[in-house]
Motif scaffolding. Structure first.
Motif, PDB file in Angstrom:
ATOM      1  N   GLY A 170      26.622 -20.872  30.431  1.00 14.10           N
ATOM      2  CA  GLY A 170      27.108 -19.539  30.106  1.00 14.10           C
ATOM      3  C   GLY A 170      28.439 -19.295  30.811  1.00 14.10           C
ATOM      4  N   PRO A 171      29.014 -18.129  30.604  1.00 10.38           N
ATOM      5  CA  PRO A 171      28.510 -16.978  29.862  1.00 10.38           C
ATOM      6  C   PRO A 171      28.678 -17.164  28.355  1.00 10.38           C
ATOM      7  N   ASN A 172      27.779 -16.576  27.599  1.00 10.52           N
ATOM      8  CA  ASN A 172      27.883 -16.651  26.143  1.00 10.52           C
ATOM      9  C   ASN A 172      28.217 -15.288  25.527  1.00 10.52           C
ATOM     10  N   GLY A 173      28.673 -14.363  26.352  1.00  9.10           N
ATOM     11  CA  GLY A 173      29.043 -13.028  25.901  1.00  9.10           C
ATOM     12  C   GLY A 173      29.046 -12.080  27.082  1.00  9.10           C
ATOM     13  N   THR A 174      29.162 -10.800  26.812  1.00  9.26           N
ATOM     14  CA  THR A 174      29.177  -9.775  27.857  1.00  9.26           C
ATOM     15  C   THR A 174      27.954  -8.886  27.719  1.00  9.26           C
ATOM     16  N   ASN A 175      27.321  -8.586  28.841  1.00 10.32           N
ATOM     17  CA  ASN A 175      26.137  -7.735  28.858  1.00 10.32           C
ATOM     18  C   ASN A 175      26.531  -6.359  29.392  1.00 10.32           C
ATOM     19  N   ILE A 230      25.150 -13.501  35.606  1.00 14.92           N
ATOM     20  CA  ILE A 230      24.773 -13.445  34.194  1.00 14.92           C
ATOM     21  C   ILE A 230      23.307 -13.052  34.079  1.00 14.92           C
ATOM     22  N   ARG A 235      24.505 -13.760  29.213  1.00 11.28           N
ATOM     23  CA  ARG A 235      25.630 -12.832  29.094  1.00 11.28           C
ATOM     24  C   ARG A 235      26.152 -12.394  30.463  1.00 11.28           C
ATOM     25  N   THR A 284      33.735 -18.289  26.606  1.00 12.76           N
ATOM     26  CA  THR A 284      32.293 -18.477  26.624  1.00 12.76           C
ATOM     27  C   THR A 284      31.898 -19.953  26.648  1.00 12.76           C
TER      28      THR A 284
END
Length: 288
Positions: A170-175, A230, A235, A284
């Motif tokens: 990761g990261p695979n996006g934003t949380n 994360i 995320r 990402t």
């Protein structure tokens, strides 16, 4: 890999239930060193609550550690000391940036509290180096002002960098979620002592109701400052920056309390974009 993550999550959940870090002397000791969070020991506030910035130790002897290179979880050093990289960004200005904590370059206020905000034009910022002592770029932006503790390093041309966090991926996006339920959080840090034995660690947030910070039950020690955090789904949640007893609220929106403090990514990215005049695009990578 899945079994190891599950065991770590169960351990952290047990710690949270006990209300103390008591799993082993190796974990209990460093947290005590990191500050207890009383008003007399506090040197910062996060969400208005007195806490202690994770100390920035002097740079360790040259060595790559367990997370080499320029990537989330690797060591970054400056004139202030040793910290940890968080997330990699591409800017709309054609530059590449990688994050850490603001207090890793701004230091602590001599009178406690906010230090402020700084930005540096290309060619004028403080130099940042990797674990081997090689220059990798220079600081472009930093803020240490509740509820923000964030910095960006403008990477030099030719410096190889990876967006993938060591161990976890990761990261695979934003949380940016604000759940009232518990969330397992992961980070890879280079803290003294425990960082050399167990750099990949999990923590438990009993809720994430605040858009600016997350308080969690976990372990952080000097050198962990700046680590990217994360959620278990990969995320990016925020930046590990403080220790101490943080307690903001316990209500219908969820529990906002813990012994480590994390500044959330979205509002800090937005402020950095405003100051730098560029759009930041989080790079990402898949989970491992």
């Amino acid at each position: 890999m899945g079994t190891r993550r599950f065991r770590c999550a169960v351990l952290v959940a047990s710690i949270a239930a006990l209300g103390a870090v008591s799993a082993s002397p190796a974990q209990a000791g460093p947290l005590g060193m990191g500050g207890g969070g009383s008003a007399s020991e506090a040197d910062f506030t996060l969400g208005g609550k007195p806490c202690k910035l994770i100390p920035v130790p002097a740079a360790a002897p040259v060595g790559t550690g367990s997370c080499p290179g320029v990537r989330p979880g690797a060591i970054v050093t400056s004139d202030v000391g040793q910290c940890t990289f968080n997330f990699l960004y591409n800017g709309s200005d054609g530059e590449r940036y990688i994050g850490t904590a603001g207090h890793c370059i701004l230091g602590e206020s001599p009178v406690r509290g906010d230090v402020g905000e700084e930005s540096w034009a290309e060619g004028t910022g403080p130099v940042a180096r990797d674990a081997e002592g090689n220059r990798i770029g220079e600081f472009a932006y930093a803020i240490l002002q509740d509820p923000k503790d964030f910095a960006l390093i403008r990477l030099d041309d030719g410096v190889q960098a990876s967006p993938q966090m060591c161990h976890f991926g990761g990261p695979n996006g934003t949380n940016a979620d604000q759940p009232s339920s518990a969330v397992v959080l992961n980070h890879f840090g280079n803290g003294l002592g425990v960082g050399s034995v167990l750099p990949a660690r999990s923590a438990l947030a009993l809720g994430m109701p605040n858009p600016d910070h997350v308080f969690a039950q976990g372990v952080a020690v000097p050198g962990d400052s700046g680590s990217g955090v994360i959620s278990s789904d990969g995320r990016a949640v925020g930046v590990l920056v403080t220790v101490g007893v943080h307690s903001s609220s316990i209500g219908t929106d969820g529990v906002d309390a813990g012994v480590v403090g994390i500044t959330r990514i979205p509002p800090q990215e937005a402020r950095a974009e405003q100051v730098l005049g560029t759009t930041l695009n989080l790079q990402t990578a898949p989970l491992l």
